[in-house]
Design a protein around this motif. Structure first.
Motif, mmCIF file in Angstrom:
data_model
loop_
_atom_site.group_PDB
_atom_site.id
_atom_site.type_symbol
_atom_site.label_atom_id
_atom_site.label_comp_id
_atom_site.label_asym_id
_atom_site.label_seq_id
_atom_site.Cartn_x
_atom_site.Cartn_y
_atom_site.Cartn_z
ATOM 1 N N VAL A 21 0.837 -1.200 0.000
ATOM 2 C CA VAL A 21 0.000 0.000 0.000
ATOM 3 C C VAL A 21 0.875 1.255 0.000
ATOM 4 O O VAL A 21 0.626 2.207 -0.758
ATOM 5 C CB VAL A 21 -0.944 -0.003 1.215
ATOM 6 N N THR A 22 1.907 1.265 0.833
ATOM 7 C CA THR A 22 2.811 2.417 0.882
ATOM 8 C C THR A 22 3.492 2.638 -0.464
ATOM 9 O O THR A 22 3.584 3.776 -0.955
ATOM 10 C CB THR A 22 3.871 2.210 1.972
ATOM 11 N N VAL A 23 3.976 1.559 -1.064
ATOM 12 C CA VAL A 23 4.628 1.656 -2.368
ATOM 13 C C VAL A 23 3.662 2.216 -3.409
ATOM 14 O O VAL A 23 4.021 3.104 -4.205
ATOM 15 C CB VAL A 23 5.160 0.278 -2.801
ATOM 16 N N ALA A 24 2.434 1.722 -3.417
ATOM 17 C CA ALA A 24 1.451 2.179 -4.399
ATOM 18 C C ALA A 24 1.160 3.664 -4.243
ATOM 19 O O ALA A 24 1.108 4.409 -5.230
ATOM 20 C CB ALA A 24 0.165 1.363 -4.268
ATOM 21 N N VAL A 25 0.982 4.120 -3.005
ATOM 22 C CA VAL A 25 0.671 5.544 -2.772
ATOM 23 C C VAL A 25 1.835 6.426 -3.198
ATOM 24 O O VAL A 25 1.640 7.463 -3.863
ATOM 25 C CB VAL A 25 0.319 5.778 -1.294
ATOM 26 N N VAL A 26 3.055 6.039 -2.840
ATOM 27 C CA VAL A 26 4.227 6.837 -3.207
ATOM 28 C C VAL A 26 4.387 6.894 -4.722
ATOM 29 O O VAL A 26 4.631 7.965 -5.305
ATOM 30 C CB VAL A 26 5.493 6.258 -2.545
ATOM 31 N N LEU A 27 4.227 5.767 -5.388
ATOM 32 C CA LEU A 27 4.410 5.725 -6.838
ATOM 33 C C LEU A 27 3.305 6.476 -7.572
ATOM 34 O O LEU A 27 3.560 7.090 -8.615
ATOM 35 C CB LEU A 27 4.476 4.272 -7.318
ATOM 36 N N VAL A 28 2.093 6.424 -7.051
ATOM 37 C CA VAL A 28 0.999 7.176 -7.686
ATOM 38 C C VAL A 28 1.298 8.672 -7.633
ATOM 39 O O VAL A 28 1.106 9.395 -8.623
ATOM 40 C CB VAL A 28 -0.343 6.864 -6.996
ATOM 41 N N GLN A 29 1.768 9.151 -6.484
ATOM 42 C CA GLN A 29 2.111 10.572 -6.373
ATOM 43 C C GLN A 29 3.221 10.941 -7.354
ATOM 44 O O GLN A 29 3.157 11.981 -8.023
ATOM 45 C CB GLN A 29 2.547 10.890 -4.948
#
Length: 314
Positions: A234-242
């Protein structure tokens, strides 16, 4: 004691009391006082300009700010622009491929380093090095590598494969994938570090118990380890989306939105509309759309994280 001496003592004690009160106040509120200038600057130059941009998106602004209220006209002009529609499609494709490939590569590298291999420190440094580079440097380097007249195509043709072609950089059908390739190369090391931290935080007794039950390596990772890495995913997904939604310098350095707007993204569209085509209102509307998209992703994540932390402490 005469009256003059009494007045002198009072005048001496009063400044001491005032000084003590000031020192006490500073001691109690030292952190707030230290942060006050930063908060004031951020309030004016960050949040103030954000509100100003939002207002401009509802105004009749063109080349110069025009504060006449026109409602949603700039948003209608925005979504009527085929280049904006193309950039919106491009960012969805880019974001999906960027997150998928970066997560897969980063997880693979993390699992590889988690095997306690030799020279782990050197390999970790090599994988993390691209993240230390700016997107401008990354874009410029990959522009040379993928340029048909300078990079891979020319090298292989000089080696004898004269029919070899690798013209993705100048081909509108594949140019967006070159941007994805460069982005994945740069961000994979950072994602690897996140996953490696998650792997090192898993209790080894779980894996030992699974091995005693006869589970093999792939089965252990598929059924035990990867599910436990859910918060890291989840953390990886949020960071990469930003990072994907704010992609600007990589596109500018690599393709500048071309060829034929095939790699145009919202950030480059906003810049060109605002500073090159003097459409301040449309540029502000596109900035608000980008901000609202990021906000729609970050706010639920922060709310969920805060709620889970509160439940753990309860």
């Amino acid at each position: 004691m005469d009256m003059l001496s009494l007045k002198s003592e009072i005048l001496t004690v009063r400044p001491s009391l005032e000084t003590g009160r000031v020192r006490t106040f500073i001691g109690r509120h030292a952190s707030q006082i230290a942060l006050a200038p930063s908060v004031a600057i951020a309030s004016i130059f960050v949040y103030g300009f954000m509100l100003w941009t939002a207002y401009i998106s509802f105004s009749a602004s063109g080349m110069l700010p025009d504060y006449h209220w026109v409602g949603l006209r700039q948003y209608y002009n925005l979504w009527s622009n085929p280049i904006w529609v193309q950039s919106a499609k491009n960012i969805f494709v880019f974001t999906f491929l960027y997150i998928l490939l970066t997560t897969v590569v980063g997880l693979f590298l993390a699992i590889l380093l988690d095997q306690k291999i030799r020279a782990e420190g050197a390999l970790r440094l090599i994988y993390l090095y691209p993240m230390a580079l700016s997107f401008v440097v990354t874009g410029t380097a990959w522009k040379w590598i993928l340029n048909p007249g300078l990079g891979i195509e020319r090298v292989l043709r000089n080696w004898g494969w004269e029919d070899f072609r690798f013209d993705w950089l100048v081909n509108p059908r594949f140019a967006l994938y070159t941007v994805v390739l460069a982005g994945v190369w740069q961000a994979s090391g950072f994602v690897m570090a996140l996953f490696l931290a998650g792997l090192r935080g898993i209790d080894e007794d779980l894996m030992k118990a699974a091995r005693l039950d006869g589970a093999g390596g792939p089965s252990i990772y598929r059924r035990i380890i990867i599910p436990l890495l859910g918060p890291t995913f989840v953390t990886v997904a949020v960071v990469l989306v930003q990072q994907a939604l704010r992609t600007f310098d990589l596109v500018v350095a690599l393709t500048n939105g071309g060829p034929a707007n095939s790699t145009q993204v919202p950030a480059t569209f906003m810049y060109k509309q605002t500073f090159e085509r003097s459409q301040l209102g449309v540029g502000a509307a596109s900035a608000v759309m980008i901000f609202m998209t990021i906000l729609a992703i970050v706010v639920p994540y922060l709310y969920t994280s805060t709620r889970n932390a509160s439940d753990e402490h309860a």
